[in-house]
Design a protein around this motif. Structure first.
Motif, PDB file in Angstrom:
ATOM      1  N   ALA A 133     -84.562   1.275 -21.589  1.00 42.72           N
ATOM      2  CA  ALA A 133     -84.053   2.397 -20.824  1.00 42.72           C
ATOM      3  C   ALA A 133     -83.186   1.671 -19.479  1.00 42.72           C
ATOM      4  N   GLU A 134     -83.841   0.404 -19.076  1.00 38.98           N
ATOM      5  CA  GLU A 134     -83.408  -0.380 -17.903  1.00 38.98           C
ATOM      6  C   GLU A 134     -82.231  -1.002 -18.295  1.00 38.98           C
ATOM      7  N   GLU A 135     -81.957  -1.571 -19.524  1.00 37.42           N
ATOM      8  CA  GLU A 135     -80.997  -2.120 -20.077  1.00 37.42           C
ATOM      9  C   GLU A 135     -79.601  -1.206 -20.093  1.00 37.42           C
ATOM     10  N   ALA A 136     -80.062   0.201 -20.674  1.00 34.12           N
ATOM     11  CA  ALA A 136     -79.262   0.943 -20.662  1.00 34.12           C
ATOM     12  C   ALA A 136     -78.529   1.411 -19.399  1.00 34.12           C
ATOM     13  N   VAL A 137     -79.193   1.698 -18.630  1.00 34.74           N
ATOM     14  CA  VAL A 137     -78.956   2.055 -17.210  1.00 34.74           C
ATOM     15  C   VAL A 137     -77.907   1.064 -16.626  1.00 34.74           C
ATOM     16  N   LYS A 138     -78.317  -0.273 -17.065  1.00 33.32           N
ATOM     17  CA  LYS A 138     -77.160  -1.391 -16.427  1.00 33.32           C
ATOM     18  C   LYS A 138     -76.021  -1.281 -17.239  1.00 33.32           C
ATOM     19  N   ALA A 139     -76.098  -1.007 -18.546  1.00 33.47           N
ATOM     20  CA  ALA A 139     -74.941  -0.918 -19.293  1.00 33.47           C
ATOM     21  C   ALA A 139     -73.967   0.117 -18.665  1.00 33.47           C
ATOM     22  N   VAL A 140     -74.582   1.276 -18.414  1.00 33.02           N
ATOM     23  CA  VAL A 140     -73.702   2.325 -17.756  1.00 33.02           C
ATOM     24  C   VAL A 140     -73.139   2.091 -16.532  1.00 33.02           C
ATOM     25  N   GLU A 141     -74.300   1.281 -15.682  1.00 35.31           N
ATOM     26  CA  GLU A 141     -73.702   1.039 -14.345  1.00 35.31           C
ATOM     27  C   GLU A 141     -72.802  -0.045 -14.410  1.00 35.31           C
ATOM     28  N   ALA A 142     -72.704  -0.880 -15.330  1.00 31.36           N
ATOM     29  CA  ALA A 142     -71.558  -2.106 -15.419  1.00 31.36           C
ATOM     30  C   ALA A 142     -70.430  -1.308 -15.639  1.00 31.36           C
ATOM     31  N   VAL A 143     -70.238  -0.157 -16.304  1.00 32.27           N
ATOM     32  CA  VAL A 143     -69.148   0.529 -16.793  1.00 32.27           C
ATOM     33  C   VAL A 143     -68.632   1.237 -15.453  1.00 32.27           C
ATOM     34  N   CYS A 144     -69.775   1.802 -14.986  1.00 28.70           N
ATOM     35  CA  CYS A 144     -69.343   2.488 -13.630  1.00 28.70           C
ATOM     36  C   CYS A 144     -68.806   2.151 -12.395  1.00 28.70           C
ATOM     37  N   VAL A 198     -72.039   9.950 -10.929  1.00 25.07           N
ATOM     38  CA  VAL A 198     -72.451   8.809 -11.389  1.00 25.07           C
ATOM     39  C   VAL A 198     -73.917   8.997 -11.825  1.00 25.07           C
ATOM     40  N   GLU A 199     -74.574   9.679 -10.890  1.00 26.24           N
ATOM     41  CA  GLU A 199     -76.027  10.215 -11.218  1.00 26.24           C
ATOM     42  C   GLU A 199     -76.146  10.825 -12.640  1.00 26.24           C
ATOM     43  N   ALA A 200     -75.193  11.747 -12.715  1.00 29.90           N
ATOM     44  CA  ALA A 200     -74.960  12.676 -13.966  1.00 29.90           C
ATOM     45  C   ALA A 200     -74.784  11.663 -15.235  1.00 29.90           C
ATOM     46  N   VAL A 201     -73.850  10.946 -14.882  1.00 29.31           N
ATOM     47  CA  VAL A 201     -73.420  10.029 -16.150  1.00 29.31           C
ATOM     48  C   VAL A 201     -74.777   9.187 -16.704  1.00 29.31           C
ATOM     49  N   LEU A 202     -75.427   8.620 -15.693  1.00 35.01           N
ATOM     50  CA  LEU A 202     -76.634   7.956 -15.995  1.00 35.01           C
ATOM     51  C   LEU A 202     -77.494   8.741 -16.792  1.00 35.01           C
ATOM     52  N   ALA A 203     -77.805   9.757 -16.049  1.00 31.22           N
ATOM     53  CA  ALA A 203     -78.715  10.876 -16.852  1.00 31.22           C
ATOM     54  C   ALA A 203     -78.503  11.283 -18.328  1.00 31.22           C
ATOM     55  N   ALA A 204     -77.045  11.498 -18.366  1.00 26.97           N
ATOM     56  CA  ALA A 204     -76.703  11.660 -19.813  1.00 26.97           C
ATOM     57  C   ALA A 204     -76.834  10.588 -20.541  1.00 26.97           C
TER      58      ALA A 204
END
Ligand code: SF4
Length: 427
Positions: free
Chosen positions: A415-426, A356-362
Motif C-alpha cells: 500500500a505504501e508503494e502504491a501511495v508513493k506511485a500515485v504521489e509521484a504522478v501527482c 489529491v487526497e481523493a486520488v490517493l484514496a481511490a
C-alpha cells in the motif's frame, strides 16, 4: 468641411464602447477602492483573460480595474511576471527606431512582405495623422475618425499608437496597438513590434504565438470600427523584430485567423461582470487602503486574502506565465489539495476526483467505488472493477507499480508503494 462635425460625431459613436451602467460603474469603483485609479487592461492581459475564461476572479479584478500586481505584492505572493525595466527600455528604443522618419522603414518592410500588387509607399507620401486627444474615450474617437479619413483617401497611412476599445464582459477596455497601417485598397493591417530577435526569418515559437494572440485582440477591437468605415481588417498582422540580434528591423506576416476565432469565442464565454458582482457580498472590496503617498498598504493581509478568496478562481499551471496572481492562486490550490495544480490534462483525466487526497484514496481502494483495495494487491485485480475509468486506471497503475518493484511485501508495504506511485504522478 461642412460635413466634418457630423463625421466627427459618427466616428465618436463608432468608437464608443458600450458603457457600463451607473450602478455597475459604482460597484466596480467600490471593488477596486473609491480613491483608486482603474488599472488599464492591455492586449496581453486580454489575451491571457481569454485563455482562461472560467476564472471569475480574474474577470472581476480586471473588469474592476484592480492592479493585480500590487494586490499580489500585498498578499505576499509577488510573481516574476512581466518585462524587466531593461527589456522594456530596449523595446521602446527599437520601436522608436523602426518608426523613425515617418515610418519609412516600417512601410517598406510591409510592402516587401505583402507582394499583393499594392502600389509602393513612396518615401514622404505616407500620411501620419495626429492622434492626440484627451482621455481614452477621446483618443478612441480620434483614432476612428483618422482611420475613416485615411480609408477614404485611398492612400497609405500609418497610425502610430492608435487607441481602440473592446467590450470585455460588459466593461470597456482601451487598447493601444503599436501601429495600424491603412492600405490604398481600404484594408487595415495591425503592426506588432517586439524586441525578441528574428533569426533567418523565424523566431521563438512561444513568443510569436503570444504576439499573435495579442495582435488578434487588436484586430478584433478594430473590426467594429472597420465595419462603420466600410473597411476590412486584414487577418495577417505584421510582426516586426530585430534582425539576427542587431538593432535593424525585419518583419514577417503572421496569419492570426485561428487566434481571432479563439479569442472571439473565449471572450463571449466570459461571465458578465454584473453577474459575478451580484453573487458577492455587498461590502466586498479589494481596496489596498494605501497611505497618502501611495506607497504603503494599510489593509491587513488576512482581510485582503479573505476578500480575494470570496471570488472563485480556476487555477491552471498556465496562469504562471499569464497572471500576476498566479503564485497566490497556486499556493491556495495546493493547500486545498486541488488537482488543478497538476495541469488541465491531468485534471480532465481524473474526472470526479478533485483532490489529491481523493486520488490517493481511490488508488488504494479506500474510496471511489467497489473492488476495495484489490487494485494494489496483484495482477488479478488489473481488470476494471469500479466502472469509473479514472479510478480503475489509478488502481491499475498502483498495482503495476507495486508489482514492478517486485515486492513480496506485506499488504501495508504494498500500500505504501502504491501511495508513493500515485504521489509521484501527482506531485
Ligand atoms: S492566477 Fe488566479 S486569478 Fe489569475 S487567472 Fe489564474 S486562477 Fe485566475
Amino acid at each position: 468641411m461642412a460635413g466634418r462635425p457630423a463625421r466627427r460625431s459618427e466616428a465618436a459613436a463608432a468608437a464608443r464602447p458600450p458603457q457600463p451602467g451607473t450602478a455597475l460603474r459604482q460597484r466596480l469603483a467600490e471593488l477596486r477602492g473609491p480613491t483608486t485609479t482603474p488599472h488599464p487592461l492591455d492586449a496581453r492581459a486580454l489575451a491571457a483573460l481569454a485563455a482562461n475564461p472560467g476564472c471569475r476572479r480574474r474577470a472581476l479584478l480586471d473588469g474592476a480595474g484592480v492592479d493585480k500586481l500590487a494586490l499580489a505584492q500585498a498578499l505576499g505572493s509577488p510573481g516574476s511576471f512581466g518585462q524587466s525595466q531593461f527589456a522594456h527600455q530596449r523595446g521602446n528604443t527599437f520601436e522608436a527606431r523602426t518608426k523613425a522618419d515617418g515610418g519609412e522603414a516600417l512601410m517598406r518592410l510591409l510592402y516587401e512582405r505583402l507582394r499583393d500588387g499594392s502600389p509602393a509607399p513612396e518615401p514622404g507620401t505616407t500620411a501620419v495623422p495626429d492622434l492626440a486627444a484627451f482621455g481614452p474615450q477621446g483618443r478612441t474617437a480620434r483614432t476612428a475618425l483618422a482611420l475613416r479619413e485615411a480609408t477614404e483617401a485611398k492612400g497609405w497611412a500609418l497610425l502610430d499608437h492608435p487607441m481602440v476599445s473592446l467590450d470585455i464582459a460588459g466593461s470597456p477596455a482601451f487598447l493601444e496597438p503599436d501601429a495600424v497601417v491603412v492600405h490604398p485598397d481600404g484594408s487595415w493591417t495591425v503592426v506588432e513590434i517586439k524586441s525578441f530577435p528574428m533569426v533567418d526569418g523565424s523566431a521563438d515559437a512561444a513568443k510569436v504565438g503570444a504576439a499573435a494572440r495579442q495582435a488578434a485582440v487588436y484586430a478584433l477591437a478594430l473590426e467594429r470600427v472597420a465595419a462603420q468605415a466600410h473597411a476590412r481588417v486584414r487577418h495577417e498582422v505584421l510582426l516586426v523584430c530585430p534582425k539576427d540580434f542587431s538593432n535593424l528591423p525585419t518583419a514577417e506576416l503572421v496569419d492570426v485567423r485561428k487566434q481571432l476565432a479563439v479569442t472571439r469565442r473565449q471572450l463571449t464565454r466570459l461571465t458578465r461582470i454584473e453577474e459575478i458582482a451580484a453573487a458577492l457580498p455587498e461590502d466586498l472590496t479589494f481596496d489596498l487602503r494605501l497611505t497618502d503617498d501611495g506607497r504603503t498598504v494599510t489593509r491587513p493581509v488576512d482581510e485582503l486574502m479573505a476578500a480575494v478568496e470570496t471570488v472563485d478562481a480556476a487555477y491552471a499551471p498556465e496562469c504562471l506565465s499569464a497572471c500576476e496572481l498566479a503564485v497566490h492562486c497556486r499556493a491556495r490550490c495546493r493547500a486545498a489539495g486541488g488537482v488543478e495544480s497538476l495541469g488541465r490534462g491531468v485534471r480532465g483525466e481524473l474526472g470526479g476526483l478533485t483532490t489529491v487526497e481523493a486520488v490517493l484514496a481511490a488508488a488504494l481502494g479506500e474510496a471511489g467505488g467497489e473492488g476495495e483495495a484489490e487494485g494494489v494487491h496483484g495482477t488479478d485485480s488489473l481488470a476494471p472493477t469500479t466502472g469509473d475509468p479514472a479510478v480503475d486506471a489509478l488502481r491499475r497503475a498502483a498495482a503495476l507499480r507495486a508489482e514492478a518493484l517486485g515486492a513480496v511485501q506485506t499488504p501495508s508495504k504494498e500500500a505504501e508503494e502504491a501511495v508513493k506511485a500515485v504521489e509521484a504522478v501527482c506531485r
